[in-house]
Design a protein around this motif. Structure first.
Motif, PDB file in Angstrom:
ATOM      1  N   UNK A  83      97.256 -42.524 -15.819  1.00  0.00           N
ATOM      2  CA  UNK A  83      95.892 -42.246 -16.246  1.00  0.00           C
ATOM      3  C   UNK A  83      95.641 -40.772 -16.495  1.00  0.00           C
ATOM      4  N   UNK A  84      94.537 -40.501 -17.197  1.00  0.00           N
ATOM      5  CA  UNK A  84      94.070 -39.142 -17.473  1.00  0.00           C
ATOM      6  C   UNK A  84      92.585 -39.086 -17.153  1.00  0.00           C
ATOM      7  N   UNK A  85      92.188 -38.061 -16.436  1.00  0.00           N
ATOM      8  CA  UNK A  85      90.805 -37.902 -16.021  1.00  0.00           C
ATOM      9  C   UNK A  85      90.036 -37.058 -17.036  1.00  0.00           C
ATOM     10  N   UNK A  86      88.834 -37.514 -17.382  1.00  0.00           N
ATOM     11  CA  UNK A  86      87.967 -36.750 -18.276  1.00  0.00           C
ATOM     12  C   UNK A  86      87.343 -35.598 -17.490  1.00  0.00           C
ATOM     13  N   UNK A  94      89.545 -33.240 -24.612  1.00  0.00           N
ATOM     14  CA  UNK A  94      89.962 -32.060 -23.868  1.00  0.00           C
ATOM     15  C   UNK A  94      90.896 -32.455 -22.728  1.00  0.00           C
ATOM     16  N   UNK A  95      91.447 -33.671 -22.774  1.00  0.00           N
ATOM     17  CA  UNK A  95      92.372 -34.126 -21.753  1.00  0.00           C
ATOM     18  C   UNK A  95      93.698 -33.365 -21.879  1.00  0.00           C
ATOM     19  N   UNK A  96      94.349 -33.200 -20.756  1.00  0.00           N
ATOM     20  CA  UNK A  96      95.611 -32.461 -20.716  1.00  0.00           C
ATOM     21  C   UNK A  96      96.772 -33.445 -20.745  1.00  0.00           C
ATOM     22  N   UNK A  97      97.771 -33.145 -21.593  1.00  0.00           N
ATOM     23  CA  UNK A  97      99.014 -33.922 -21.661  1.00  0.00           C
ATOM     24  C   UNK A  97      98.800 -35.377 -22.077  1.00  0.00           C
ATOM     25  N   UNK A  98      97.930 -35.588 -23.044  1.00  0.00           N
ATOM     26  CA  UNK A  98      97.790 -36.922 -23.622  1.00  0.00           C
ATOM     27  C   UNK A  98      98.979 -37.221 -24.529  1.00  0.00           C
ATOM     28  N   UNK A  99      99.343 -38.492 -24.703  1.00  0.00           N
ATOM     29  CA  UNK A  99     100.334 -38.818 -25.737  1.00  0.00           C
ATOM     30  C   UNK A  99      99.854 -38.322 -27.090  1.00  0.00           C
ATOM     31  N   UNK A 100     100.736 -37.793 -27.920  1.00  0.00           N
ATOM     32  CA  UNK A 100     100.312 -37.234 -29.209  1.00  0.00           C
ATOM     33  C   UNK A 100      99.495 -38.199 -30.054  1.00  0.00           C
ATOM     34  N   UNK A 101      99.768 -39.499 -29.973  1.00  0.00           N
ATOM     35  CA  UNK A 101      99.046 -40.463 -30.799  1.00  0.00           C
ATOM     36  C   UNK A 101      97.579 -40.565 -30.421  1.00  0.00           C
ATOM     37  N   UNK A 102      97.181 -40.096 -29.235  1.00  0.00           N
ATOM     38  CA  UNK A 102      95.790 -40.198 -28.787  1.00  0.00           C
ATOM     39  C   UNK A 102      95.018 -38.899 -28.958  1.00  0.00           C
ATOM     40  N   UNK A 103      95.688 -37.829 -29.328  1.00  0.00           N
ATOM     41  CA  UNK A 103      94.998 -36.551 -29.500  1.00  0.00           C
ATOM     42  C   UNK A 103      93.921 -36.665 -30.579  1.00  0.00           C
ATOM     43  N   UNK A 104      92.708 -36.243 -30.246  1.00  0.00           N
ATOM     44  CA  UNK A 104      91.599 -36.304 -31.183  1.00  0.00           C
ATOM     45  C   UNK A 104      90.918 -37.651 -31.267  1.00  0.00           C
ATOM     46  N   UNK A 105      91.428 -38.668 -30.583  1.00  0.00           N
ATOM     47  CA  UNK A 105      90.842 -40.006 -30.643  1.00  0.00           C
ATOM     48  C   UNK A 105      89.965 -40.328 -29.426  1.00  0.00           C
ATOM     49  N   UNK A 106      90.114 -39.571 -28.349  1.00  0.00           N
ATOM     50  CA  UNK A 106      89.452 -39.895 -27.096  1.00  0.00           C
ATOM     51  C   UNK A 106      88.186 -39.066 -26.938  1.00  0.00           C
ATOM     52  N   UNK A 107      87.090 -39.722 -26.563  1.00  0.00           N
ATOM     53  CA  UNK A 107      85.863 -38.994 -26.278  1.00  0.00           C
ATOM     54  C   UNK A 107      86.072 -38.143 -25.027  1.00  0.00           C
ATOM     55  N   UNK A 108      85.626 -36.894 -25.029  1.00  0.00           N
ATOM     56  CA  UNK A 108      85.887 -36.017 -23.877  1.00  0.00           C
ATOM     57  C   UNK A 108      85.220 -36.470 -22.592  1.00  0.00           C
ATOM     58  N   UNK A 118      93.922 -47.675 -22.833  1.00  0.00           N
ATOM     59  CA  UNK A 118      92.503 -47.989 -22.995  1.00  0.00           C
ATOM     60  C   UNK A 118      91.698 -46.695 -22.914  1.00  0.00           C
ATOM     61  N   UNK A 119      90.729 -46.542 -23.823  1.00  0.00           N
ATOM     62  CA  UNK A 119      89.894 -45.345 -23.828  1.00  0.00           C
ATOM     63  C   UNK A 119      88.672 -45.594 -24.702  1.00  0.00           C
ATOM     64  N   UNK A 120      87.685 -44.717 -24.575  1.00  0.00           N
ATOM     65  CA  UNK A 120      86.484 -44.757 -25.417  1.00  0.00           C
ATOM     66  C   UNK A 120      86.585 -43.639 -26.433  1.00  0.00           C
ATOM     67  N   UNK A 121      86.348 -43.976 -27.698  1.00  0.00           N
ATOM     68  CA  UNK A 121      86.442 -42.994 -28.766  1.00  0.00           C
ATOM     69  C   UNK A 121      85.130 -42.282 -29.016  1.00  0.00           C
ATOM     70  N   UNK A 122      85.154 -41.161 -29.751  1.00  0.00           N
ATOM     71  CA  UNK A 122      83.932 -40.418 -30.075  1.00  0.00           C
ATOM     72  C   UNK A 122      82.954 -41.287 -30.853  1.00  0.00           C
ATOM     73  N   UNK A 123      81.655 -40.923 -30.843  1.00  0.00           N
ATOM     74  CA  UNK A 123      80.640 -41.739 -31.524  1.00  0.00           C
ATOM     75  C   UNK A 123      80.913 -41.859 -33.023  1.00  0.00           C
ATOM     76  N   UNK A 124      80.822 -43.077 -33.523  1.00  0.00           N
ATOM     77  CA  UNK A 124      80.902 -43.363 -34.951  1.00  0.00           C
ATOM     78  C   UNK A 124      79.782 -44.332 -35.304  1.00  0.00           C
ATOM     79  N   UNK A 125      79.005 -44.004 -36.351  1.00  0.00           N
ATOM     80  CA  UNK A 125      77.869 -44.830 -36.756  1.00  0.00           C
ATOM     81  C   UNK A 125      76.875 -45.004 -35.612  1.00  0.00           C
ATOM     82  N   UNK A 126      76.716 -43.966 -34.798  1.00  0.00           N
ATOM     83  CA  UNK A 126      75.672 -43.984 -33.784  1.00  0.00           C
ATOM     84  C   UNK A 126      76.053 -44.519 -32.429  1.00  0.00           C
TER      85      UNK A 126
END
Length: 371
Positions: free
Chosen positions: A112-115, A135-149, A249-257
């Motif tokens: 796991x990774x802690x927000x 802003x998570x540290x050491x995420x798998x490259x495929x998840x960079x930019x996809x996870x809500x901080x 499993x993760x929550x992504x940044x807001x899209x369409x509100x």
């Protein structure tokens, strides 16, 4: 001879009768307007009540379903092969040839990774952020930019047996099977006799063969593989093959509100990752872990506090579900609080309705192996 009054001849009706009809007409209009007003208010009240009921139902459905799908993935997680081997057997040995990579711990069931800034007795969950990047540290490259901080990340590991496949021949750089195995190039593979487990990434896979090398074709790829004692298994039927893969499993940044719960499928290491939207209206995912220790009593802790992922025996999950609404149509102001995994999460009241859901799962089969 009868006489007709001049009033009757000129207007047709007496003045008294005309006045009474106009008054009744005005009264009828007033009554109709009053009835329409009452009906309109009733309809508006019914609409508000229906919206609240619908929002509550959506909150419950989304929150419970989000926990259910994550919990189901935890049910299938396994850190041990489906062999009849004892817990904490000192003879068990794990040999991994895979390059060190975030999230890939072959002997662990979960990682796991802690927000940041989502710990403590109370914290605020902001509806919008200026920079919705992880802003998570050491995420798998495929998840960079996809996870809500403001969301934790949970990765669940699996070892699926390659059913009905026996090793026909084992060589220094490949193995041959008697039947088609179904593995793809870059798949992560576990070869085991239930005492020693070899974990590697297939650099190439054909219908009945699996090759491994450190040529950098796949991600994260293999480290230089030393000589494997092929004479250790003169009979290939002693060996079993397993496909090692993961689901994050993760929550992504807001899209369409609104924010959405996602899952990422790692079937070929990091060479090919498929990200799927699962549940809309999930604002944050919070995860805590329980580790087995012979010194300290079991307690829930965040991902940052886990020193050995192979020792994790329990996972506690919490999600905050929401039904967003137009902020201009709401007069609500301030913040509302919801309990979530021992904390109080504050949410902008004008953004919509929120509710929290949480559950805990025990992980079976956790054991320590020599590395």
């Amino acid at each position: 001879m009868s006489r007709i009054s001049s009033t009757t001849r000129r207007g047709g009706w007496p003045p008294t009768i005309v006045g009474m009809g106009l008054l009744e007409w005005i009264v009828a209009l007033g009554l109709n307007a009053l009835v329409l007003l009452i009906l309109t208010q009733a309809l508006l009240s019914a609409r508000v009540s229906f919206s609240m009921i619908d929002a509550t139902a959506r909150l419950s459905d989304n929150g419970r379903f989000a926990l259910a799908v994550i919990a189901e993935s935890l049910n299938g997680a396994s850190a041990e092969l489906p062999c009849a081997r004892e817990q904490d057997n000192p003879l068990l040995r794990q040999v991994s040839f895979i390059h060190p990579s975030p999230g890939f711990v072959p002997e662990a069931m979960v990682v796991g990774w802690e927000a940041p800034n989502t710990q403590g007795a109370a914290w605020s969950l902001h509806a919008e952020l200026e920079k919705p990047f992880s802003t998570h540290v050491n995420l798998p490259p495929a998840l960079n930019g996809r996870v809500d901080p403001q969301s934790d990340v949970l990765m669940v590991h699996y070892r699926a047996p390659v059913s009905g496949v026996m090793v026909n021949d084992l060589r220094s750089d490949q193995l041959l099977t008697q039947q088609g195995h179904g593995l793809k190039s870059c798949s992560l593979v576990v070869m085991s006799d239930c005492t020693t487990d070899y974990v590697f990434q297939a650099s190439q896979a054909t219908t009945r063969s699996v090759h491994w090398s450190s040529d950098g074709v796949c991600e994260p790829g293999n480290e230089p593989i030393g000589a494997i004692d092929v004479n250790q298994w003169p009979d290939g039927r002693q060996l079993a093959l397993y496909h090692w893969h993961a689901m994050a499993w993760f929550v992504g940044p807001p899209e369409d509100g609104e924010r959405t719960l996602y899952r990422a499928l790692f079937d070929r290491g990091q060479s090919r990752v498929r990200v799927e939207a699962m549940v809309e209206g999930i604002e944050t995912l919070q995860v805590q872990f329980a580790s087995r220790s012979s010194i300290e009593p079991m307690q829930w802790q965040t991902a940052n506090a886990v020193a050995d992922w192979s020792s994790v025996v329990g996972v506690r999950l919490g999600v905050l579900a929401s039904v967003r609404m137009d902020p201009h149509s709401s007069k609500a102001d301030g913040w509302v609080s919801q309990p979530l995994l021992g904390s109080e999460v504050a949410w902008p009241a004008g953004q919509g309705y929120v509710d929290s859901f949480q559950t805990a799962k025990a992980l079976r089969g956790a054991q320590r192996v020599q590395r």
